[in-house]
Design a protein around this motif. Structure first.
Motif, PDB file in Angstrom:
ATOM      1  N   ILE A  34      -0.889  -0.719  16.622  1.00 15.61           N
ATOM      2  CA  ILE A  34      -1.765  -1.724  15.642  1.00 15.61           C
ATOM      3  C   ILE A  34      -1.744  -1.321  14.053  1.00 15.61           C
ATOM      4  N   LEU A  35      -1.753   0.014  13.988  1.00 10.89           N
ATOM      5  CA  LEU A  35      -1.467   0.488  12.482  1.00 10.89           C
ATOM      6  C   LEU A  35      -0.111  -0.160  11.770  1.00 10.89           C
ATOM      7  N   TRP A  36       0.887  -0.048  12.649  1.00 13.50           N
ATOM      8  CA  TRP A  36       2.185  -0.357  12.017  1.00 13.50           C
ATOM      9  C   TRP A  36       2.449  -1.914  11.969  1.00 13.50           C
ATOM     10  N   GLY A  37       1.827  -2.676  12.788  1.00 13.63           N
ATOM     11  CA  GLY A  37       1.779  -4.140  13.084  1.00 13.63           C
ATOM     12  C   GLY A  37       1.040  -4.533  11.831  1.00 13.63           C
ATOM     13  N   ILE A  38      -0.196  -4.078  11.575  1.00 12.00           N
ATOM     14  CA  ILE A  38      -0.991  -4.423  10.400  1.00 12.00           C
ATOM     15  C   ILE A  38      -0.323  -4.145   9.015  1.00 12.00           C
ATOM     16  N   LEU A  39       0.239  -2.985   8.994  1.00 16.83           N
ATOM     17  CA  LEU A  39       1.154  -2.580   7.581  1.00 16.83           C
ATOM     18  C   LEU A  39       2.333  -3.109   7.372  1.00 16.83           C
ATOM     19  N   ILE A  40       3.078  -3.759   8.552  1.00 15.94           N
ATOM     20  CA  ILE A  40       4.161  -4.388   8.077  1.00 15.94           C
ATOM     21  C   ILE A  40       3.856  -5.974   7.922  1.00 15.94           C
ATOM     22  N   ALA A  41       2.789  -6.243   8.402  1.00 12.91           N
ATOM     23  CA  ALA A  41       2.571  -7.905   8.252  1.00 12.91           C
ATOM     24  C   ALA A  41       1.916  -7.946   6.623  1.00 12.91           C
ATOM     25  N   VAL A  42       0.924  -6.865   6.238  1.00 13.30           N
ATOM     26  CA  VAL A  42       0.513  -6.730   4.885  1.00 13.30           C
ATOM     27  C   VAL A  42       1.553  -6.581   3.823  1.00 13.30           C
ATOM     28  N   ALA A  43       2.692  -5.757   4.241  1.00 15.82           N
ATOM     29  CA  ALA A  43       3.662  -5.776   3.397  1.00 15.82           C
ATOM     30  C   ALA A  43       4.594  -6.852   3.207  1.00 15.82           C
ATOM     31  N   SER A  44       4.797  -7.880   4.227  1.00 13.19           N
ATOM     32  CA  SER A  44       5.417  -9.162   4.453  1.00 13.19           C
ATOM     33  C   SER A  44       4.497  -9.924   3.683  1.00 13.19           C
ATOM     34  N   PHE A  45       3.177 -10.098   3.624  1.00 15.02           N
ATOM     35  CA  PHE A  45       2.381 -11.077   2.879  1.00 15.02           C
ATOM     36  C   PHE A  45       2.588 -10.691   1.332  1.00 15.02           C
ATOM     37  N   THR A  46       2.522  -9.502   1.075  1.00 13.34           N
ATOM     38  CA  THR A  46       2.373  -8.746  -0.170  1.00 13.34           C
ATOM     39  C   THR A  46       3.848  -9.246  -0.952  1.00 13.34           C
ATOM     40  N   GLN A  47       4.827  -9.017  -0.362  1.00  8.01           N
ATOM     41  CA  GLN A  47       6.171  -9.410  -1.016  1.00  8.01           C
ATOM     42  C   GLN A  47       6.116 -10.914  -1.324  1.00  8.01           C
ATOM     43  N   TYR A  48       5.618 -11.613  -0.439  1.00 13.93           N
ATOM     44  CA  TYR A  48       5.753 -13.315  -0.297  1.00 13.93           C
ATOM     45  C   TYR A  48       4.850 -13.491  -1.896  1.00 13.93           C
ATOM     46  N   ALA A  49       3.598 -12.755  -1.941  1.00 11.99           N
ATOM     47  CA  ALA A  49       2.725 -12.869  -3.114  1.00 11.99           C
ATOM     48  C   ALA A  49       3.367 -12.410  -4.204  1.00 11.99           C
ATOM     49  N   ILE A  50       4.241 -11.386  -4.200  1.00 10.73           N
ATOM     50  CA  ILE A  50       4.890 -10.845  -5.441  1.00 10.73           C
ATOM     51  C   ILE A  50       5.972 -11.660  -5.802  1.00 10.73           C
ATOM     52  N   LEU A  51       6.817 -12.504  -5.060  1.00  9.99           N
ATOM     53  CA  LEU A  51       8.097 -13.202  -5.270  1.00  9.99           C
ATOM     54  C   LEU A  51       7.572 -14.596  -5.638  1.00  9.99           C
ATOM     55  N   ASN A  52       6.264 -14.867  -5.397  1.00 12.62           N
ATOM     56  CA  ASN A  52       5.499 -16.458  -5.646  1.00 12.62           C
ATOM     57  C   ASN A  52       4.803 -16.017  -7.090  1.00 12.62           C
ATOM     58  N   ASN A  53       5.017 -14.967  -7.587  1.00 12.11           N
ATOM     59  CA  ASN A  53       4.214 -14.564  -8.749  1.00 12.11           C
ATOM     60  C   ASN A  53       2.637 -14.552  -8.761  1.00 12.11           C
ATOM     61  N   TYR A  54       2.108 -14.220  -7.567  1.00 13.49           N
ATOM     62  CA  TYR A  54       0.697 -14.377  -7.121  1.00 13.49           C
ATOM     63  C   TYR A  54       0.025 -12.828  -7.782  1.00 13.49           C
ATOM     64  N   ILE A  55       1.202 -11.937  -7.637  1.00 18.00           N
ATOM     65  CA  ILE A  55       0.661 -10.485  -8.131  1.00 18.00           C
ATOM     66  C   ILE A  55       2.014  -9.909  -8.849  1.00 18.00           C
ATOM     67  N   SER A  56       1.706  -9.145  -9.596  1.00 18.22           N
ATOM     68  CA  SER A  56       2.711  -8.614 -10.440  1.00 18.22           C
ATOM     69  C   SER A  56       2.839  -6.964  -9.962  1.00 18.22           C
ATOM     70  N   LEU A  57       3.950  -6.924  -9.204  1.00 18.79           N
ATOM     71  CA  LEU A  57       4.385  -5.685  -9.014  1.00 18.79           C
ATOM     72  C   LEU A  57       5.979  -5.809  -8.618  1.00 18.79           C
ATOM     73  N   THR A  58       6.486  -4.811  -8.630  1.00 17.04           N
ATOM     74  CA  THR A  58       7.999  -4.862  -8.395  1.00 17.04           C
ATOM     75  C   THR A  58       8.240  -5.320  -6.824  1.00 17.04           C
ATOM     76  N   TRP A  59       9.354  -5.808  -6.629  1.00 13.83           N
ATOM     77  CA  TRP A  59       9.585  -6.843  -5.296  1.00 13.83           C
ATOM     78  C   TRP A  59       9.424  -5.657  -4.174  1.00 13.83           C
ATOM     79  N   TYR A  60      10.167  -4.415  -4.170  1.00 10.56           N
ATOM     80  CA  TYR A  60      10.072  -3.672  -3.254  1.00 10.56           C
ATOM     81  C   TYR A  60       9.085  -2.647  -2.949  1.00 10.56           C
ATOM     82  N   PHE A  61       8.056  -2.638  -4.042  1.00 12.40           N
ATOM     83  CA  PHE A  61       6.667  -1.966  -3.575  1.00 12.40           C
ATOM     84  C   PHE A  61       6.106  -2.078  -2.294  1.00 12.40           C
ATOM     85  N   PRO A  62       5.744  -3.179  -1.699  1.00 11.45           N
ATOM     86  CA  PRO A  62       5.144  -3.141  -0.555  1.00 11.45           C
ATOM     87  C   PRO A  62       6.057  -2.396   0.652  1.00 11.45           C
ATOM     88  N   TRP A  63       7.407  -2.291   0.531  1.00 13.11           N
ATOM     89  CA  TRP A  63       8.073  -1.777   1.381  1.00 13.11           C
ATOM     90  C   TRP A  63       8.300   0.045   1.301  1.00 13.11           C
TER      91      TRP A  63
END
Length: 186
Positions: A34-63
């Protein structure tokens, strides 16, 4: 060496003890899934938000950030968890997942080296592990979720990278988190 002849009642008691041990081990381990499924999902969604400029972080931050949280929690839970001996079945499942995690890490490295998306191969690895776990536990939900990961891996091949992030996150939530949250038995 003398052989002990067991009565039918004693034989059933031994079988029941093994089944109960397997169920207990699974329920202890499922929090990691459960932990790893949630964390990988959140990392995927966060990187999507970064690449679409919804949040300002480096692209590799979620990973780096989310797997670091998972690693810390996993080590803490592992150290502070109940010390039990694992059944052969559970030892096999843990060894299988460890091997698949190595395969995912290697496929991630290869994908980054060749500048390809890692998500199809990662979804295949998770699908294999989920399906095998489902077959071993005789749990149809896990088998179906493993197949879902395989379908997601194939579908990823036809999507641009940013949509692959969304599909990866959705597959992790539906195929990994959901069955572990709702499964009441092995």
């Amino acid at each position: 060496m003398s052989e002990t002849i067991l009565t039918p009642h004693e034989s059933l008691a031994i079988i029941q003890k093994v089944v109960n041990s397997t169920r207990q081990d699974y329920h202890i381990q499922r929090k990691f899934y459960i932990l790893w499924g949630i964390l990988i999902a959140v990392a995927s969604f966060t990187q999507y938000a970064i690449l679409n400029n919804y949040i300002s972080l480096t692209w590799y931050f979620p990973w780096i950030f989310f797997p670091s949280i998972g690693l810390i929690l996993s080590v803490f839970w592992g150290i502070s968890g109940k010390k039990t001996t694992l059944s052969y079945y559970n030892h096999f499942v843990l060894t299988m997942w460890f091997t698949l995690y190595i395969a995912m890490g290697i496929s991630l490295y290869i994908s980054l080296f060749y500048q390809n998306s890692p998500f199809p191969s990662i979804l295949v690895c998770v699908g294999i592990g989920t399906s095998i776990s489902g077959f071993m536990m005789k749990n149809r939900l896990f088998i179906l979720c493993g197949i879902l990961f395989g379908i997601g891996a194939i579908y990823c091949l036809y999507l641009p990278f940013q949509q692959q992030l969304l599909l990866n996150g959705a597959c992790m939530l539906i195929g990994n988190v959901m069955p572990n949250l709702i499964s009441q038995h092995v």
